[in-house]
Scaffold this motif. Structure first.
Motif, PDB file in Angstrom:
ATOM      1  N   VAL A   7      35.691  34.558  45.957  1.00  0.00           N
ATOM      2  CA  VAL A   7      34.313  34.167  45.652  1.00  0.00           C
ATOM      3  C   VAL A   7      34.277  32.649  45.512  1.00  0.00           C
ATOM      4  O   VAL A   7      35.027  32.078  44.715  1.00  0.00           O
ATOM      5  CB  VAL A   7      33.806  34.826  44.356  1.00  0.00           C
ATOM      6  CG1 VAL A   7      32.396  34.327  44.016  1.00  0.00           C
ATOM      7  CG2 VAL A   7      33.809  36.345  44.497  1.00  0.00           C
ATOM      8  N   ALA A   8      33.411  32.013  46.299  1.00  0.00           N
ATOM      9  CA  ALA A   8      33.323  30.547  46.311  1.00  0.00           C
ATOM     10  C   ALA A   8      31.931  30.101  45.892  1.00  0.00           C
ATOM     11  O   ALA A   8      30.933  30.678  46.330  1.00  0.00           O
ATOM     12  CB  ALA A   8      33.633  30.011  47.704  1.00  0.00           C
ATOM     13  N   GLU A  72      24.770  29.062  32.274  1.00  0.00           N
ATOM     14  CA  GLU A  72      24.184  30.395  32.437  1.00  0.00           C
ATOM     15  C   GLU A  72      24.358  30.909  33.856  1.00  0.00           C
ATOM     16  O   GLU A  72      24.627  32.100  34.077  1.00  0.00           O
ATOM     17  CB  GLU A  72      22.695  30.372  32.057  1.00  0.00           C
ATOM     18  CG  GLU A  72      22.437  30.329  30.570  1.00  0.00           C
ATOM     19  CD  GLU A  72      23.096  31.501  29.838  1.00  0.00           C
ATOM     20  OE1 GLU A  72      22.918  32.660  30.273  1.00  0.00           O
ATOM     21  OE2 GLU A  72      23.798  31.240  28.847  1.00  0.00           O
ATOM     22  N   ALA A  73      24.196  30.031  34.824  1.00  0.00           N
ATOM     23  CA  ALA A  73      24.344  30.427  36.223  1.00  0.00           C
ATOM     24  C   ALA A  73      25.765  30.906  36.504  1.00  0.00           C
ATOM     25  O   ALA A  73      25.969  31.941  37.166  1.00  0.00           O
ATOM     26  CB  ALA A  73      23.989  29.253  37.142  1.00  0.00           C
ATOM     27  N   ILE A  77      27.104  34.597  37.786  1.00  0.00           N
ATOM     28  CA  ILE A  77      27.952  34.777  38.974  1.00  0.00           C
ATOM     29  C   ILE A  77      29.195  35.576  38.604  1.00  0.00           C
ATOM     30  O   ILE A  77      29.596  36.505  39.320  1.00  0.00           O
ATOM     31  CB  ILE A  77      28.342  33.405  39.568  1.00  0.00           C
ATOM     32  CG1 ILE A  77      27.112  32.686  40.113  1.00  0.00           C
ATOM     33  CG2 ILE A  77      29.389  33.577  40.678  1.00  0.00           C
ATOM     34  CD1 ILE A  77      27.343  31.215  40.429  1.00  0.00           C
ATOM     35  N   LEU A  78      29.799  35.239  37.485  1.00  0.00           N
ATOM     36  CA  LEU A  78      30.998  35.940  37.036  1.00  0.00           C
ATOM     37  C   LEU A  78      30.687  37.394  36.682  1.00  0.00           C
ATOM     38  O   LEU A  78      31.459  38.303  37.016  1.00  0.00           O
ATOM     39  CB  LEU A  78      31.601  35.217  35.833  1.00  0.00           C
ATOM     40  CG  LEU A  78      32.956  35.721  35.335  1.00  0.00           C
ATOM     41  CD1 LEU A  78      34.009  35.648  36.434  1.00  0.00           C
ATOM     42  CD2 LEU A  78      33.402  34.907  34.122  1.00  0.00           C
ATOM     43  N   GLY A  82      32.717  39.426  39.050  1.00  0.00           N
ATOM     44  CA  GLY A  82      33.973  39.660  38.361  1.00  0.00           C
ATOM     45  C   GLY A  82      35.011  38.575  38.520  1.00  0.00           C
ATOM     46  O   GLY A  82      36.073  38.631  37.881  1.00  0.00           O
ATOM     47  N   ARG A  83      34.721  37.572  39.339  1.00  0.00           N
ATOM     48  CA  ARG A  83      35.694  36.508  39.559  1.00  0.00           C
ATOM     49  C   ARG A  83      35.016  35.310  40.224  1.00  0.00           C
ATOM     50  O   ARG A  83      33.972  35.439  40.853  1.00  0.00           O
ATOM     51  CB  ARG A  83      36.846  36.988  40.448  1.00  0.00           C
ATOM     52  CG  ARG A  83      36.412  37.449  41.831  1.00  0.00           C
ATOM     53  CD  ARG A  83      37.546  38.129  42.600  1.00  0.00           C
ATOM     54  NE  ARG A  83      38.695  37.250  42.768  1.00  0.00           N
ATOM     55  CZ  ARG A  83      39.890  37.475  42.220  1.00  0.00           C
ATOM     56  NH1 ARG A  83      40.090  38.534  41.470  1.00  0.00           N
ATOM     57  NH2 ARG A  83      40.895  36.625  42.420  1.00  0.00           N
TER      58      ARG A  83
END
Length: 248
Positions: A7-8, A72-73, A77-78, A82-83
């Protein structure tokens, strides 16, 4: 150079260098989160292009100069994925002016976005990358941060500050298999340079040994190398993508 399963997050990912980086990471198999501030249509176009090529992408609005919104963003995303494996700190602005005429607000705006914003994003991803024991962080500086430029005191200071930020973070995170590197572009063909008068572009080209301006894809290629396994043994380093304009 596959990034399948990674995830980027690319800040300022909707146009120029950020757009090229987003497309390149998407083509390498990463799920790309394309950050933007004010142009959702441009961000969605980038995400749609990644999806059309068989990749995964989504858009995410936040201003890196707003610490609370940025934190917060990244939490969202996490929570959604999850990563977070890759961070490209690309978001940046200019507020040019000679030092004697520069307003404090011009200084603060540029430092808050270009330097403090990068710190906020880096801090937001570092904990999860440490738990994963894997991460790739790339900060986009500039030839101006190394060579300086009249009329861009604030921009040069911020981009030079990214050098110290990068090298210090690289030392702090290396033991957890997290690399922190940078790319320093020279004059790249973007919306900003396209608007310059031709005589100015000619003057710029005359200062570049290769005799031409770079393309956003040139910078994206350097980023791709740094976040891939090919770049696993580099940390605290800067790649200068400038056609020989600055040789540091």
């Amino acid at each position: 150079m596959s990034l399948q399963g990674k995830v980027a997050v690319v800040t300022g990912g909707s146009r120029g260098i950020g757009r090229a980086v987003s497309l390149r990471l998407g083509a390498m198999g990463a799920l790309v989160v394309v950050n933007y501030v004010s142009r959702p249509d441009a961000a969605e176009e980038v995400a749609a292009q990644i999806r059309a090529a068989g990749g995964q992408a989504e858009i995410c609005a936040f201003n890196v100069a707003d610490t609370a919104a940025t934190e917060e963003a990244f939490k969202k995303i996490l929570a959604d994925h999850g990563r977070i494996d890759i961070l490209v700190n690309n978001a940046g602005i200019t507020r040019d002016g000679l030092m004697v005429k520069m307003k404090e607000s011009q200084w603060d705006e540029v430092l808050d976005t270009n330097l403090k914003g990068a710190f906020t994003c880096l801090k937001a991803v570092s904990r999860t990358m440490m738990k994963q024991r894997w991460g790739r962080i790339v900060n986009i500086s500039s030839v101006i941060g190394f060579a300086g430029n009249a009329g861009q005191l604030n921009y040069a200071a911020a981009k030079a500050g990214l050098v110290g930020l990068t090298r210090s973070a690289a030392r702090e995170l290396a033991s957890r298999n997290i690399t922190v590197n940078g790319v320093a572009p020279g004059y790249i063909v973007t919306d900003m340079t396209r608007d310059l008068p031709e005589e100015i572009n000619e003057k710029i080209r005359a200062e570049i040994p290769l005799g031409l301006l770079g393309e956003p894809e040139d910078v994206a290629g350097a980023v791709a190398y740094l976040v891939s396994e090919d770049g696993r043994y580099l940390t605290g380093q800067f790649i200068h993508v400038n056609g020989g304009m600055y040789m540091g």
